[in-house]
Design a protein around this motif. Sequence first.
Motif, PDB file in Angstrom:
ATOM      1  N   GLY A   1       9.810  -4.728  18.304  1.00 39.67           N
ATOM      2  CA  GLY A   1      10.504  -3.651  17.590  1.00 39.67           C
ATOM      3  C   GLY A   1      10.718  -3.870  16.101  1.00 39.67           C
ATOM      4  O   GLY A   1      11.650  -3.315  15.528  1.00 39.67           O
TER       5      GLY A   1
ATOM      6  N   VAL B   1       5.799  -0.261  13.854  1.00 37.65           N
ATOM      7  CA  VAL B   1       6.579  -0.500  15.061  1.00 37.65           C
ATOM      8  C   VAL B   1       6.188   0.612  16.026  1.00 37.65           C
ATOM      9  O   VAL B   1       6.675   1.735  15.940  1.00 37.65           O
ATOM     10  CB  VAL B   1       8.090  -0.496  14.762  1.00 37.65           C
TER      11      VAL B   1
ATOM     12  N   TYR C   1       6.617   1.673  19.086  1.00 34.34           N
ATOM     13  CA  TYR C   1       7.463   1.406  20.242  1.00 34.34           C
ATOM     14  C   TYR C   1       7.084   2.313  21.412  1.00 34.34           C
ATOM     15  O   TYR C   1       7.203   1.935  22.551  1.00 34.34           O
ATOM     16  CB  TYR C   1       8.916   1.610  19.818  1.00 34.34           C
ATOM     17  N   THR C   2       6.614   3.506  21.113  1.00 38.88           N
ATOM     18  CA  THR C   2       6.158   4.387  22.201  1.00 38.88           C
ATOM     19  C   THR C   2       4.630   4.366  22.249  1.00 38.88           C
ATOM     20  O   THR C   2       3.958   3.980  21.288  1.00 38.88           O
ATOM     21  CB  THR C   2       6.626   5.836  21.971  1.00 38.88           C
TER      22      THR C   2
ATOM     23  N   ARG D   1      16.528  -9.821  27.313  1.00 38.49           N
ATOM     24  CA  ARG D   1      15.849  -9.000  26.308  1.00 38.49           C
ATOM     25  C   ARG D   1      15.793  -9.666  24.929  1.00 38.49           C
ATOM     26  O   ARG D   1      14.731  -9.741  24.305  1.00 38.49           O
ATOM     27  CB  ARG D   1      16.619  -7.675  26.230  1.00 38.49           C
TER      28      ARG D   1
ATOM     29  N   ARG E   1      12.290 -11.129  23.028  1.00 43.19           N
ATOM     30  CA  ARG E   1      11.885 -10.648  21.709  1.00 43.19           C
ATOM     31  C   ARG E   1      11.784 -11.790  20.697  1.00 43.19           C
ATOM     32  O   ARG E   1      10.821 -11.887  19.924  1.00 43.19           O
ATOM     33  CB  ARG E   1      12.867  -9.582  21.217  1.00 43.19           C
TER      34      ARG E   1
ATOM     35  N   GLU F   1      24.396   1.154  16.559  1.00 47.50           N
ATOM     36  CA  GLU F   1      23.072   1.464  17.105  1.00 47.50           C
ATOM     37  C   GLU F   1      23.189   2.294  18.381  1.00 47.50           C
ATOM     38  O   GLU F   1      22.464   3.276  18.582  1.00 47.50           O
ATOM     39  CB  GLU F   1      22.304   0.164  17.434  1.00 47.50           C
TER      40      GLU F   1
ATOM     41  N   ALA G   1      14.401  -0.814  12.428  1.00 47.32           N
ATOM     42  CA  ALA G   1      13.754  -0.621  13.738  1.00 47.32           C
ATOM     43  C   ALA G   1      14.180  -1.703  14.712  1.00 47.32           C
ATOM     44  O   ALA G   1      14.457  -1.445  15.882  1.00 47.32           O
ATOM     45  CB  ALA G   1      12.233  -0.625  13.571  1.00 47.32           C
ATOM     46  N   GLU G   2      14.269  -2.901  14.218  1.00 49.75           N
ATOM     47  CA  GLU G   2      14.633  -4.027  15.090  1.00 49.75           C
ATOM     48  C   GLU G   2      16.039  -3.829  15.648  1.00 49.75           C
ATOM     49  O   GLU G   2      16.295  -4.090  16.828  1.00 49.75           O
ATOM     50  CB  GLU G   2      14.518  -5.326  14.289  1.00 49.75           C
ATOM     51  N   ARG G   3      16.954  -3.349  14.818  1.00 48.70           N
ATOM     52  CA  ARG G   3      18.323  -3.126  15.290  1.00 48.70           C
ATOM     53  C   ARG G   3      18.362  -2.056  16.381  1.00 48.70           C
ATOM     54  O   ARG G   3      19.033  -2.227  17.401  1.00 48.70           O
ATOM     55  CB  ARG G   3      19.241  -2.724  14.122  1.00 48.70           C
TER      56      ARG G   3
ATOM     57  N   THR H   1      15.912  -1.129  18.346  1.00 52.29           N
ATOM     58  CA  THR H   1      15.180  -1.523  19.552  1.00 52.29           C
ATOM     59  C   THR H   1      15.835  -2.691  20.274  1.00 52.29           C
ATOM     60  O   THR H   1      15.358  -3.107  21.320  1.00 52.29           O
ATOM     61  CB  THR H   1      13.708  -1.858  19.227  1.00 52.29           C
ATOM     62  N   ARG H   2      16.928  -3.219  19.730  1.00 49.97           N
ATOM     63  CA  ARG H   2      17.710  -4.179  20.522  1.00 49.97           C
ATOM     64  C   ARG H   2      18.322  -3.515  21.752  1.00 49.97           C
ATOM     65  O   ARG H   2      18.662  -4.184  22.719  1.00 49.97           O
ATOM     66  CB  ARG H   2      18.866  -4.734  19.683  1.00 49.97           C
ATOM     67  N   ILE H   3      18.511  -2.202  21.667  1.00 49.31           N
ATOM     68  CA  ILE H   3      19.185  -1.484  22.747  1.00 49.31           C
ATOM     69  C   ILE H   3      18.158  -1.090  23.804  1.00 49.31           C
ATOM     70  O   ILE H   3      17.159  -0.443  23.484  1.00 49.31           O
ATOM     71  CB  ILE H   3      19.872  -0.208  22.192  1.00 49.31           C
ATOM     72  N   PRO H   4      18.392  -1.480  25.068  1.00 53.64           N
ATOM     73  CA  PRO H   4      17.434  -1.116  26.114  1.00 53.64           C
ATOM     74  C   PRO H   4      17.236   0.401  26.161  1.00 53.64           C
ATOM     75  O   PRO H   4      18.167   1.174  25.934  1.00 53.64           O
ATOM     76  CB  PRO H   4      18.106  -1.617  27.407  1.00 53.64           C
ATOM     77  N   ASN H   5      16.010   0.819  26.461  1.00 55.23           N
ATOM     78  CA  ASN H   5      15.640   2.231  26.585  1.00 55.23           C
ATOM     79  C   ASN H   5      15.736   2.999  25.271  1.00 55.23           C
ATOM     80  O   ASN H   5      15.759   4.231  25.276  1.00 55.23           O
ATOM     81  CB  ASN H   5      16.484   2.935  27.656  1.00 55.23           C
ATOM     82  N   SER H   6      15.779   2.275  24.152  1.00 58.02           N
ATOM     83  CA  SER H   6      15.836   2.963  22.866  1.00 58.02           C
ATOM     84  C   SER H   6      14.581   3.806  22.637  1.00 58.02           C
ATOM     85  O   SER H   6      14.611   4.762  21.864  1.00 58.02           O
ATOM     86  CB  SER H   6      16.004   1.954  21.726  1.00 58.02           C
ATOM     87  N   SER H   7      13.486   3.483  23.354  1.00 60.28           N
ATOM     88  CA  SER H   7      12.241   4.219  23.120  1.00 60.28           C
ATOM     89  C   SER H   7      12.353   5.691  23.527  1.00 60.28           C
ATOM     90  O   SER H   7      11.528   6.500  23.123  1.00 60.28           O
ATOM     91  CB  SER H   7      11.071   3.564  23.856  1.00 60.28           C
TER      92      SER H   7
ATOM     93  N   PHE I   1      13.840   6.707  19.974  1.00 63.20           N
ATOM     94  CA  PHE I   1      13.312   6.093  18.768  1.00 63.20           C
ATOM     95  C   PHE I   1      11.834   5.815  18.995  1.00 63.20           C
ATOM     96  O   PHE I   1      11.475   4.967  19.823  1.00 63.20           O
ATOM     97  CB  PHE I   1      14.065   4.801  18.449  1.00 63.20           C
TER      98      PHE I   1
ATOM     99  N   GLY J   1       9.647   4.651  16.881  1.00 63.09           N
ATOM    100  CA  GLY J   1       9.134   3.477  16.182  1.00 63.09           C
ATOM    101  C   GLY J   1       9.009   3.810  14.717  1.00 63.09           C
ATOM    102  O   GLY J   1       9.719   4.679  14.204  1.00 63.09           O
TER     103      GLY J   1
END
Lengths: 447, 447
Positions: free
Chosen positions: A315, A337, A339-340, A427, A431, B293, B319-321, B323-329, B332, B334
Motif C-alpha cells: 500500500g 499503489v 491496491y485494487t 497485517r 506489510r 484513517e 496511501a500507506e496510512r 491501507t493499514r486498515i483492513p478492507n480499505s480497498s 481506496f 490506490g
Amino acid sequence: MTVFPQKNGHARPLQFPSNRRLALASNKPPMIAEIIAVGSEMLTPHRQDTNSLYLTQGLNDLGVSVAFKTIVGDNRQHLVDAIRIALRRADIVLLSGGLGPTEDDLTRECAAEALGLELHREPSVLVELQRRFIARRMAMPPNNQRQADVLDGAELLTNKNGSAPGQWLDLSFEGHRKIVILLPGPPKELMPLFDDECVPRLALSLPRRSLAKRLLRMALIPESQVDARTAPIYQQFSDVETTILAGSGEIQLHFLCSKPTMEEAQARVDAVAELVEQEMGDDIFSSHGESLEEVVLLMLGLRGLTLSAAESCTGGLFAERLTRIPNSSRNFAGGVVVYTNAMKTVFADVPAELIAEKGAVSEEVARALAEGIRRRTGSSLGLSITGIAGPPITTGPDAGKPAGLVYIGLADQDDTQVKRLEIAGDRDRVRLWASEHALEMLRRSFQ
Amino acid sequence: MTVFPQKNGHARPLQFPSNRRLALASNKPPMIAEIIAVGSEMLTPHRQDTNSLYLTQGLNDLGVSVAFKTIVGDNRQHLVDAIRIALRRADIVLLSGGLGPTEDDLTRECAAEALGLELHREPSVLVELQRRFIARRMAMPPNNQRQADVLDGAELLTNKNGSAPGQWLDLSFEGHRKIVILLPGPPKELMPLFDDECVPRLALSLPRRSLAKRLLRMALIPESQVDARTAPIYQQFSDVETTILAGSGEIQLHFLCSKPTMEEAQARVDAVAELVEQEMGDDIFSSHGESLEEVVLLMLGLRGLTLSAAESCTGGLFAERLTRIPNSSRNFAGGVVVYTNAMKTVFADVPAELIAEKGAVSEEVARALAEGIRRRTGSSLGLSITGIAGPPITTGPDAGKPAGLVYIGLADQDDTQVKRLEIAGDRDRVRLWASEHALEMLRRSFQ
C-alpha cells in the motif's frame, strides 16, 4: 519523543522481540548513573519515558553506564524517596521533568529535601522569566516564580528552548561524591541542554576515556544463525561489548569499546567487525550503520540506475521507506499503489484476464506488474509487490490462498525474477516484512 | 514491542512532545503497583521496557494505579535491592524478564532472596521442559533446569508461548499483604500470560470496581485551544480522570472513571464526553477512539465513494496510512507516488509545461494532479499532495520556495479545492503532517 500506543493505528515502530547482551565489557566504567523520569503521565498506558534513551547514549559515550532507571509520578513523598534511593546506589543521578511552573512540578523541592539543601529564589532567573512574559505581552502568574527556585550550591544550566533552567550539583553526600542533574522534561529542551551544558561538565568530571563504536546490519537472517556464526569471533574480544538486536527482519550487531585513547578503542571494534564481516560476507548490508534504504539508493546511484515500484499489499510502504531518504528522487522515480485489481491494469498494463485467471496474488501478476511499471515509467528497474496482508481473500481466484503469501517481482531490461514468500504474522508484520524482502532482493541483485 | 532508535531510519512513531495529567481521580484506588523490568539491554540507548505499558493498561482496568516503574540490569545485587525497595513502597510488584535459562537470568533467585523464601525445583515443570526439548529432538542443556525453580508458596502461571512459567505469590511480608508476580520478558509470552493467568487472580484479590473509558480525538487544533475550551467542562468532573495527549497534529482526550458498578462509571465518562463534544463540535473526528484513517474510510463507505491519491512529497505515506486498515480497498483504489516531475505527467497527465512554469510545488500542479488522478482512475474523488519535505529545492521553478511548503488538492466531479500549508519541522514531520492534513481535509469535506 513519545510513542503512541500501537492500537491507535499509525505509530508502527519496528518490533524487536528478542535480544541479548552477549558479552560485557571487562573494564567496568568507574561511575554508574541512575536516570529518574518524573511525571504521572509516564505511569499511564499511553506515555513512556524516552528521554532516558538519549541520556543513556550520551552517558555511554562518556564511558558511564546506566544501572537503574526509575519512573515516578508527581507525588512528593514518592519522588523524595526515589531520589534518596538513587543517591544511595548511583554516582550520577539525572532527573528529567517536574521543572515546570505548576503545583505538580515538584522536582526542585523534592531534590532539596532528599539532599538536605535549601532552595533560594534566584534573581537572574526571575528577570529572565519576566522578560519572556513581557515579550509575549503577558503578565507572569505568581506560580511561575517557582521556576526561579535554585538548590543552594547548584550551577544553573541554560535552557535555550524553555523557561526552566537545568541545575547541576557536584557535591559530597554521606561521604561520597555525587553529581545530581535536574533537567527539563520536554525533549526539545532536554536534549540541547544535556549536550551543551552537561556533557562538557561530565567530561571534565570523569576519568578521560574514549569510546569507539561500530554497527553491522543484516536483513532476513535468523538471529540464531547470526549468533552461531559470530559468537566464536566476538567472544574472543572481551574488551569489546557486543549487543545483538533482532527484529522486523533485521539483525544489528553493535560493538562498543572504551579505552584511554580513541585509536586503541577504534582498533578493537574495527578488528572484531572485520572478522565478523569475513564470516557473514554478503549477508551484511551495512558496515557502518547505514539503513537498508540508504544502501539500496546508494547502489542504484553508483550504477546510474532508476527504479520504480508497483505495490499492492504494501500500500505504498515500499515507496514511503525509500522516500524517507533525502534526495531519493535521483534514483527512485516513484510508483503506483495498485491496491485494487482495476488499478493494476490502469497503471501497469496487467491484463485483466491474467488477474481473473491467476489471481492478483500470483507469480504471473507479480511479473506483469514489475514489467509493466518499468515500461510505463521508463525506469531501469521495475519492482512489484503483490500479496495478502490479511485477512484472507474469500472470493475470486485468490480465494484459498493463505494470508501472508507475497510475490515480489524485479524486472530489468533483460529479465524478470519473481520471489514467492509466506510471511507469518499479522497485517502490519506482513506489510513490513514484504517491504524488507523487496529492499533486500534489490540489494542482492546488485551483487 | 521495542522501538528502534529513530536514527536508524525506519521506526518513526508519532511524536507526542507535550502532555498533562489534568485532573486526578478523587477516589484513589486501594492498591498501588510497581513494575520492575529486568534486563541489561533495557539500560542501553537501543532498547526500552515496553511491557509496562501493556501491564499498566491491564492494572488500570482493574482499578490499580502504577506508582513506580524501575528498570534494572542483570545484576544480582541491583535486582535484589530493587525488589526490596518495591516491596516497601508498593502492594503489587510485577517483575518482567530474567526467567530464561542462562546465567544472566536472575529473577527467580533474586526474588527468593529479597522475600526470604527458598526455591525448589518443580518436577512438573522439569517434565514439561524435557518434553519441549524432546519434541525438537534436542538434548536439554543442564542450565535449562533452572527454569523449573519455583519460589516456595508460589502458584505457577502457565506460559503457552515459552518454556518459563510465570509465578504468583500472595503473601504477608513484614506485616503487609503483598502480591508478587514473576512474568517472562518476551511480549508474546508476557501478554497472554498476564491476561489469562494474572488478571483473573487480581480481580479476585482486589476490591470490586468497574472502570469506564472514553476517548475523543481531534486533528490539527492547538492543544492550548482544546485545553482552554474543555478545561471548564472536565474540571467539573472530579471523579473522572482526564488526560490530554497531544502530538503529530492530533489531540486525544482520555476520560477514565472507576465506580462500584459499570453503569455508574459509564454514565460519568459519557456525561463529560457529551459536553466536550458539544463544545468542540466538528473538530472532534472520533467519539469512541477510531483513528482518522478509519473515520475517513467509513465516511467514504457510507457515501459509496471511492478515492485515489497522487502523492509527491509524502512518497506513499498517505496511501500507506489508509491501507493499514483492513478492507480499505473497498473505498481506496490506490494511487501513484509521483516523486519525480516526469511521473506526474506519466501517471496523472499533469502538463510538463505547467510544471516547468509554476513548479511542481504549486497550487496549479496540486489541482492538476488531483484532477488527473481522479480522471485516470475513475474514482469519485482524487487527492493530491505536493510539497517540499526538505531540504529546499535549489534549481528550477521551485527554487526559493521554503521547505515545509505543501499543497493538497481534492477533486470531485464538480470542483477542486486546493489548500496551501507551511509545515514547520524536519523532513519526517513535514511528511507526517502533510498526510494528516490530507486526511483531515477529506473528513471535513464530508460535513
